[in-house]
Design an enzyme around this catalytic site. Structure first.
Site, PDB file in Angstrom:
ATOM      1  N   HIS A   1      -1.836  -0.957 -10.007  1.00  0.00           N
ATOM      2  CA  HIS A   1      -2.288  -1.751  -8.939  1.00  0.00           C
ATOM      3  C   HIS A   1      -2.759  -3.061  -9.528  1.00  0.00           C
ATOM      4  O   HIS A   1      -4.209  -3.567  -9.408  1.00  0.00           O
ATOM      5  CB  HIS A   1      -3.285  -1.170  -8.169  1.00  0.00           C
ATOM      6  CG  HIS A   1      -3.509  -1.746  -6.650  1.00  0.00           C
ATOM      7  ND1 HIS A   1      -4.038  -1.082  -5.729  1.00  0.00           N
ATOM      8  CD2 HIS A   1      -3.484  -3.064  -6.159  1.00  0.00           C
ATOM      9  CE1 HIS A   1      -4.191  -1.915  -4.800  1.00  0.00           C
ATOM     10  NE2 HIS A   1      -3.554  -3.096  -4.968  1.00  0.00           N
TER      11      HIS A   1
ATOM     12  N   GLU B   1      -6.207   6.000  -5.864  1.00  0.00           N
ATOM     13  CA  GLU B   1      -6.463   5.188  -6.754  1.00  0.00           C
ATOM     14  C   GLU B   1      -8.020   5.263  -7.328  1.00  0.00           C
ATOM     15  O   GLU B   1      -8.862   5.365  -6.318  1.00  0.00           O
ATOM     16  CB  GLU B   1      -6.138   3.664  -6.381  1.00  0.00           C
ATOM     17  CG  GLU B   1      -4.576   3.520  -6.165  1.00  0.00           C
ATOM     18  CD  GLU B   1      -4.373   2.211  -5.874  1.00  0.00           C
ATOM     19  OE1 GLU B   1      -4.898   1.196  -5.774  1.00  0.00           O
ATOM     20  OE2 GLU B   1      -3.072   1.799  -5.454  1.00  0.00           O
TER      21      GLU B   1
ATOM     22  N   ARG C   1       0.871  -1.293   0.114  1.00  0.00           N
ATOM     23  CA  ARG C   1       0.088  -0.099  -0.026  1.00  0.00           C
ATOM     24  C   ARG C   1       1.025   1.375  -0.101  1.00  0.00           C
ATOM     25  O   ARG C   1       1.945   1.357   0.567  1.00  0.00           O
ATOM     26  CB  ARG C   1      -0.775  -0.144   1.329  1.00  0.00           C
ATOM     27  CG  ARG C   1      -2.185  -0.928   1.232  1.00  0.00           C
ATOM     28  CD  ARG C   1      -2.990  -0.963   0.208  1.00  0.00           C
ATOM     29  NE  ARG C   1      -4.072  -2.005   0.242  1.00  0.00           N
ATOM     30  CZ  ARG C   1      -4.038  -3.029  -0.188  1.00  0.00           C
ATOM     31  NH1 ARG C   1      -2.981  -3.348  -1.232  1.00  0.00           N
ATOM     32  NH2 ARG C   1      -4.896  -3.970  -0.447  1.00  0.00           N
TER      33      ARG C   1
END
Length: 325
Positions: free
Chosen positions: A285, A265, A236
């Site tokens: 991601h 995001e 993260r």
């Protein structure tokens, strides 16, 4: 039940074998990303069970309070994006399998893809080739170098195993209990956090995001890294002190970074400082995004819905919500 699935960008879930588990239910799949409360509330106003794909959409009280028919949120893994208190107050169960003993091999593999891509400058070499310039520089090999694993959980352990196969010396920094597990698995642990950052040639971050781990990697930590070192984050973004990585890269310690996670995001700011640095490799991601991983994840998620329909919910995070709605 009326089931809604958010953020299935490529309409992948319908093509999975486990999707058959939802047969007989009324399922609506949304392929775009919407975060605004008003449009989301309109989309989900009749929803009884909500399926989330990891942390793509934040589910907070202002939205939940506008969903009177919602009874269940079904997802997998951690849930910092969900207002658990509001769920409980409103009588909405959260079922979220923590998949004990099962690492995300997809994430571990991507971490290694990023390591190799950054160390051998694969994206930059490809861009140079496409531009007609042939080679653009000289990369580095991994054998004999030190791979630092920050956080020795399921994914960290898998990445360490791959590092051994590449002939790297594994060095672990984690909680005391996790360091003990690493030592039991035959890996070396660092004497201190400072020496961990100083000795590692590659550092791969595998720390869950809690209040206690937010900003756990500081600018001072990064400044101790070698100018030839690489920092990889598939965990993260928030575990790194805000703004510290961009500053550290500009200062030359570490010399490279590879990122799969970001402060906000989805990241759509083409002017973002990190994604525009020549010594940074970035992906959007995708650590957990593979068909095989989806089959594993959504088998759990859909099984949670089936169990709820049968009157015996499983993997419930907030059992005290039962009966309130």
């Amino acid at each position: 039940m009326k089931i809604a699935i958010l953020d299935d960008y490529f309409d992948t879930l319908r093509t999975l074998k486990c999707f058959e588990k939802l047969a007989g239910n009324e399922v609506t799949v949304w392929n775009d990303h919407v975060q605004e409360v008003g449009p989301l509330a309109e989309r989900l106003k009749d929803t009884e069970a909500l399926v989330l794909i990891r942390e793509r959409t934040k589910i907070r009280a202002p939205l939940l309070e506008r969903l009177p028919r919602l009874k269940l949120i079904s997802q997998r893994s951690v849930y910092p994006h969900i207002d658990l208190g509001a769920c409980t107050r409103l009588g909405i169960l959260l079922s979220s399998s923590q998949h004990p003993g099962t690492p995300s091999y997809a994430t571990a593999e991507l971490a290694w893809g990023l390591i190799i891509s950054a160390m051998r400058q694969i994206p930059q070499q490809m861009a140079s080739l496409k531009a007609g310039r042939w080679q653009m520089g000289v990369g580095s090999t991994l054998r004999g170098r030190t791979l630092g694993i920050f956080g020795y959980g399921r994914i960290g352990g898998a990445v360490a195993g791959y590092g051994t196969a590449f002939g790297m010396d594994i060095l672990v920094w984690a909680s005391e209990a996790s360091r003990a597990r690493a030592e039991a698995d035959g890996y070396r642990t660092a004497a201190s956090k400072e020496t961990f950052f100083e000795e590692s040639d590659v550092i791969s971050l595998h720390v869950r995001l809690y209040d206690s781990t937010r900003g756990i990697v500081t600018g001072a930590d990064l400044s101790r890294m070698k100018p030839t070192a690489l920092l990889v984050n598939t965990s993260r973004a928030q575990i790194i002190e805000v703004g510290a990585l961009a500053r550290a890269l500009r200062d030359g310690r570490p010399g490279m970074a590879a990122m799969d996670v970001y402060e906000e995001e989805p990241l759509r700011d083409t002017g973002d400082s990190l994604i525009n640095m020549e010594n940074v490799v970035c992906t959007p991601h995708i650590g957990y995004v593979s068909r095989d991983e989806y089959e594993l994840q959504f088998t759990d998620i859909f099984d949670q819905i089936i169990a709820y329909e049968a009157g015996a919910p499983i993997n419930v995070i907030n059992p005290e919500a039962a009966g309130r709605r």
